[in-house]
Design a protein around this motif. Structure first.
Motif, short mmCIF file in Angstrom:
data_model
loop_
_atom_site.label_atom_id
_atom_site.label_comp_id
_atom_site.label_asym_id
_atom_site.label_seq_id
_atom_site.Cartn_x
_atom_site.Cartn_y
_atom_site.Cartn_z
N GLU A 3 0.81 -1.21 0.00
CA GLU A 3 0.00 0.00 0.00
C GLU A 3 0.85 1.26 0.00
OE1 GLU A 3 -3.54 0.46 2.22
OE2 GLU A 3 -3.83 -1.69 2.38
N LEU A 4 2.08 1.20 0.48
CA LEU A 4 2.94 2.37 0.52
C LEU A 4 3.71 2.57 -0.79
CD1 LEU A 4 4.31 2.10 4.16
CD2 LEU A 4 2.45 3.53 3.32
N SER A 17 0.29 6.88 -4.13
CA SER A 17 0.09 5.55 -3.58
C SER A 17 -1.37 5.11 -3.60
CB SER A 17 0.64 5.47 -2.16
OG SER A 17 0.04 6.45 -1.33
N GLU A 18 -2.30 6.04 -3.80
CA GLU A 18 -3.72 5.72 -3.82
C GLU A 18 -4.29 5.95 -5.21
OE1 GLU A 18 -5.58 4.73 -1.07
OE2 GLU A 18 -3.72 4.65 0.08
N GLY A 19 -5.00 4.95 -5.74
CA GLY A 19 -5.62 5.11 -7.05
C GLY A 19 -6.06 3.78 -7.60
N ILE A 27 -4.04 5.35 -12.36
CA ILE A 27 -4.65 6.68 -12.28
C ILE A 27 -4.87 6.97 -10.80
CG2 ILE A 27 -6.64 8.12 -12.86
CD1 ILE A 27 -7.03 6.32 -15.32
N CYS A 28 -4.31 8.09 -10.34
CA CYS A 28 -4.43 8.42 -8.91
C CYS A 28 -5.86 8.83 -8.57
CB CYS A 28 -3.43 9.51 -8.52
SG CYS A 28 -3.80 11.17 -9.14
N ASP A 29 -6.18 8.76 -7.28
CA ASP A 29 -7.52 9.11 -6.81
C ASP A 29 -7.92 10.52 -7.20
OD1 ASP A 29 -7.98 6.62 -5.69
OD2 ASP A 29 -7.55 7.25 -3.64
N ALA A 30 -6.99 11.47 -7.08
CA ALA A 30 -7.30 12.87 -7.38
C ALA A 30 -7.67 13.04 -8.85
CB ALA A 30 -6.11 13.76 -7.02
N CYS A 31 -6.92 12.43 -9.75
CA CYS A 31 -7.22 12.54 -11.18
C CYS A 31 -8.51 11.81 -11.53
CB CYS A 31 -6.06 12.00 -12.01
SG CYS A 31 -4.64 13.12 -12.02
N GLU A 32 -8.74 10.67 -10.92
CA GLU A 32 -9.99 9.94 -11.17
C GLU A 32 -11.18 10.81 -10.77
OE1 GLU A 32 -12.43 5.94 -9.83
OE2 GLU A 32 -10.65 6.53 -8.70
N ALA A 33 -11.10 11.43 -9.60
CA ALA A 33 -12.19 12.28 -9.13
C ALA A 33 -12.39 13.47 -10.07
CB ALA A 33 -11.90 12.77 -7.72
N GLU A 34 -11.31 14.08 -10.52
CA GLU A 34 -11.42 15.22 -11.43
C GLU A 34 -12.02 14.79 -12.77
OE1 GLU A 34 -8.79 18.89 -13.26
OE2 GLU A 34 -7.77 17.34 -12.09
N MET A 35 -11.62 13.62 -13.25
CA MET A 35 -12.12 13.13 -14.53
C MET A 35 -13.64 12.91 -14.49
SD MET A 35 -9.03 10.57 -15.72
CE MET A 35 -10.14 9.27 -16.02
N VAL A 36 -14.14 12.30 -13.44
CA VAL A 36 -15.57 11.99 -13.39
C VAL A 36 -16.42 13.24 -13.18
CG1 VAL A 36 -15.21 9.60 -12.66
CG2 VAL A 36 -15.62 11.36 -10.94
#
Length: 61
Positions: A3-4, A17-19, A27-36
């Motif tokens: 996970e790290l 580390s998250e995605g 694809i990181c969580d931040a980019c996924e959220a922005e994309m949707v």
């Protein structure tokens, strides 16, 4: 995967580390959220489409 452990996001190019993993890409969580939350009329939408196409280009290379 540990996970790290950090993977490089195909959208922003940053190590995160998250995605999610799609095929062999990340694809990181931040980019996924922005994309949707990006409307198809926004300029950034075309950038996301271009970057996502790289998943299939690299897979078929």
């Amino acid at each position: 995967m540990d996970e790290l452990a950090k993977c490089t996001c195909i959208i922003c190019g940053e190590p995160k580390s998250e995605g999610i993993h799609i095929v062999s890409e990340f694809i990181c969580d931040a980019c996924e959220a922005e994309m949707v939350h990006t409307d198809v009329k926004e300029e950034k939408y075309n950038y996301f489409i271009h970057q996502m196409k790289q998943i299939w280009v690299q897979k078929n290379a």
